[in-house]
Design an enzyme around this catalytic site. Structure first.
Site, PDB file in Angstrom:
ATOM      1  CE1 TYR A  51      -3.080  -3.088  -0.031  1.00  0.00           C
ATOM      2  CE2 TYR A  51      -3.718  -2.487   2.342  1.00  0.00           C
ATOM      3  CZ  TYR A  51      -3.715  -3.319   1.245  1.00  0.00           C
ATOM      4  OH  TYR A  51      -4.853  -4.422   0.960  1.00  0.00           O
ATOM      5  CG  HIS A 109      -1.227  -8.625  -0.935  1.00  0.00           C
ATOM      6  ND1 HIS A 109      -0.721  -7.740  -0.779  1.00  0.00           N
ATOM      7  CD2 HIS A 109      -2.783  -8.578  -1.332  1.00  0.00           C
ATOM      8  CE1 HIS A 109      -1.945  -6.586  -0.703  1.00  0.00           C
ATOM      9  NE2 HIS A 109      -2.858  -7.215  -1.044  1.00  0.00           N
TER      10      HIS A 109
HETATM   11  P1  NAP Z   1     -14.273  -0.851   0.595  1.00  0.00           P
HETATM   12  O1  NAP Z   1     -13.822  -1.042   2.322  1.00  0.00           O
HETATM   13  O2  NAP Z   1     -15.270  -1.636  -0.063  1.00  0.00           O
HETATM   14  O3  NAP Z   1     -14.761   0.584   0.331  1.00  0.00           O
HETATM   15  C1  NAP Z   1     -13.873   1.858   0.744  1.00  0.00           C
HETATM   16  C2  NAP Z   1     -14.609   2.916   0.314  1.00  0.00           C
HETATM   17  O4  NAP Z   1     -16.177   2.994   0.915  1.00  0.00           O
HETATM   18  C3  NAP Z   1     -13.786   4.306   0.534  1.00  0.00           C
HETATM   19  O5  NAP Z   1     -14.097   5.107  -0.539  1.00  0.00           O
HETATM   20  C4  NAP Z   1     -14.705   4.704   1.827  1.00  0.00           C
HETATM   21  O6  NAP Z   1     -14.845   5.982   1.874  1.00  0.00           O
HETATM   22  C5  NAP Z   1     -16.235   4.157   1.449  1.00  0.00           C
HETATM   23  N1  NAP Z   1     -16.860   4.030   2.662  1.00  0.00           N
HETATM   24  C6  NAP Z   1     -16.526   3.208   3.860  1.00  0.00           C
HETATM   25  N2  NAP Z   1     -17.465   3.316   4.888  1.00  0.00           N
HETATM   26  C7  NAP Z   1     -18.415   3.902   4.434  1.00  0.00           C
HETATM   27  C8  NAP Z   1     -19.795   4.415   4.828  1.00  0.00           C
HETATM   28  N3  NAP Z   1     -20.280   4.046   6.090  1.00  0.00           N
HETATM   29  N4  NAP Z   1     -20.529   5.163   4.235  1.00  0.00           N
HETATM   30  C9  NAP Z   1     -20.211   5.800   2.846  1.00  0.00           C
HETATM   31  N5  NAP Z   1     -18.851   5.277   2.232  1.00  0.00           N
HETATM   32  C10 NAP Z   1     -18.203   4.649   2.921  1.00  0.00           C
HETATM   33  O7  NAP Z   1     -12.755  -0.895  -0.256  1.00  0.00           O
HETATM   34  P2  NAP Z   1     -11.563  -1.488   0.278  1.00  0.00           P
HETATM   35  O8  NAP Z   1     -10.707  -0.415   0.562  1.00  0.00           O
HETATM   36  O9  NAP Z   1     -10.833  -2.065  -1.335  1.00  0.00           O
HETATM   37  O10 NAP Z   1     -11.567  -2.872   0.883  1.00  0.00           O
HETATM   38  C11 NAP Z   1     -11.190  -2.660   2.501  1.00  0.00           C
HETATM   39  C12 NAP Z   1      -9.819  -3.239   2.891  1.00  0.00           C
HETATM   40  O11 NAP Z   1      -9.805  -4.645   2.496  1.00  0.00           O
HETATM   41  C13 NAP Z   1      -8.772  -2.463   2.201  1.00  0.00           C
HETATM   42  O12 NAP Z   1      -8.744  -0.981   2.459  1.00  0.00           O
HETATM   43  C14 NAP Z   1      -7.606  -3.298   2.436  1.00  0.00           C
HETATM   44  O13 NAP Z   1      -7.253  -3.133   3.678  1.00  0.00           O
HETATM   45  C15 NAP Z   1      -8.334  -4.786   2.028  1.00  0.00           C
HETATM   46  N6  NAP Z   1      -8.316  -5.089   0.722  1.00  0.00           N
HETATM   47  C16 NAP Z   1      -7.348  -6.293   0.443  1.00  0.00           C
HETATM   48  C17 NAP Z   1      -7.294  -6.787  -0.815  1.00  0.00           C
HETATM   49  C18 NAP Z   1      -6.518  -8.029  -0.767  1.00  0.00           C
HETATM   50  O14 NAP Z   1      -5.937  -8.464  -1.977  1.00  0.00           O
HETATM   51  N7  NAP Z   1      -6.129  -8.848   0.256  1.00  0.00           N
HETATM   52  C19 NAP Z   1      -7.792  -6.283  -1.742  1.00  0.00           C
HETATM   53  C20 NAP Z   1      -8.487  -4.995  -1.583  1.00  0.00           C
HETATM   54  C21 NAP Z   1      -8.663  -4.413  -0.123  1.00  0.00           C
HETATM   55  P3  NAP Z   1     -13.538   7.074   2.723  1.00  0.00           P
HETATM   56  O15 NAP Z   1     -12.279   6.278   2.727  1.00  0.00           O
HETATM   57  O16 NAP Z   1     -14.047   8.302   2.186  1.00  0.00           O
HETATM   58  O17 NAP Z   1     -14.415   6.911   4.468  1.00  0.00           O
END
Ligand code: NAP
Length: 276
Positions: A51, A109
């Site tokens: 990241y 990962h």
């Molecule tokens: P996500 O959690 O599905 O979505 C994040 C987005 O949703 C951000 O824009 C955030 O806005 C918004 N959000 C969060 N809570 C909200 C709410 N209550 N109301 C409105 N909008 C909201 O996407 P993601 O970041 O891809 O997934 C979560 C985590 O999973 C990642 O951060 C990472 O740690 C992990 N991940 C792992 C992998 C892997 O390959 N292992 C891949 C992808 C992700 P704001 O930030 O503006 O609050």
């Protein structure tokens, strides 16, 4: 915030944790959001060396300073670094950036070119050295998970972190059952589909009945299976607070069935998982 055992490890962790991907965009807001989440019991923090090339780990290090003992801290090694020696070196770099001397769980990962047996051997060395408490995998399909369990033995793989949200329930066909067979925790990443989440009349009805919000219902749906945890990423305080509110929301079987009909399972497919 409900806590439950993280697979066979038995470590109690919150059902809703915190993701950190793209948190480098506004570090000050990210640190404040993560700390607010900790106050609300979202003590499972997920990060990765990839990241922003380690910058996010540094931000997490700042957010958890002085509170390490409260936290279930997870980071990930990139597949290209996941040779026996490369994994050890990557872990040292992550620990330095996170300003800690151990990780609660260290993940590969996604499956890569280095033999999995080498990565596992490095993980086991890191456990023996006290640098990680447990290890797991991410983006592993059912065959890859079976192979990891075959190589490592039972009760070694702590978790499989996979793409799972209402708009993409494919992991329910084979991957979740495989994880459950081996007592491997499932961590649902991108639980809001990385911005693709849209509400639905059924989510709104269920939310109204609980005095909750549709997003809280969406998170509660993912964790209704005892094997599943989730890690929404939120850099805004109001988002963090909303997500934390899902941690005590219990859906009835009838509500789960209605939501399931509104967001149907895709057709069963086998094969490599796309990595997001
Ligand atoms: P996500 O959690 O599905 O979505 C994040 C987005 O949703 C951000 O824009 C955030 O806005 C918004 N959000 C969060 N809570 C909200 C709410 N209550 N109301 C409105 N909008 C909201 O996407 P993601 O970041 O891809 O997934 C979560 C985590 O999973 C990642 O951060 C990472 O740690 C992990 N991940 C792992 C992998 C892997 O390959 N292992 C891949 C992808 C992700 P704001 O930030 O503006 O609050």
């Amino acid at each position: 915030m409900e806590r439950r055992p993280f697979g066979w490890t038995g470590v109690l962790i919150p059902v809703v944790g915190q993701g950190t991907w793209r948190m480098e965009r506004d570090p000050r807001a990210a640190v404040a959001a993560l700390r607010r989440g900790l106050d609300l019991g979202m003590t499972h923090i997920d990060t990765a060396e990839s990241y922003a090339d380690g910058r996010v780990e540094e931000i997490v290090g700042e957010a958890i300073a002085g509170r390490r003992h409260e936290i279930f801290l997870v980071s990930k090694v990139l597949p290209e670094n996941a040779s026996r020696h490369g994994t050890m070196a990557a872990c040292e770099r992550s620990l330095r950036r996170l300003r800690t001397d151990y990780l609660d769980c260290y993940l590969l990962h996604w499956p890569g070119e280095h033999p999995l047996a080498e990565t596992i051997a490095a993980f086991e060395d890191l456990v023996r050295q006290g640098k990680i408490r447990t290890w797991g995998v991410s983006n592993f399909n059912e065959d890859e998970l079976e192979e990891a369990v075959r190589l490592a033995g039972p009760r070694r793989v702590a978790c499989n972190q996979v793409y799972y949200w209402l708009g993409e329930r494919g992991v329910e066909h084979f991957i979740l059952p495989a994880c459950e067979r081996h007592e491997v925790a499932v961590v649902a990443y991108s639980p809001f589909g990385q911005g693709r989440f849209r509400s639905h009349p059924v989510l709104e009805e269920v939310a109204r009945a609980h005095g909750a919000t549709p997003r809280q219902v969406a998170l509660a749906f993912l964790v209704h299976r005892p094997s599943v945890f989730t890690i929404p990423k939120a850099a805004r305080r109001e988002h963090v607070e909303e997500n934390a509110g899902a941690g005590d929301l219990r859906l009835s079987d009838e509500e789960v069935a209605r939501i399931s009909r509104a967001f149907p399972l895709p057709r069963a497919r086998r094969g490599r998982l796309p990595v997001l």
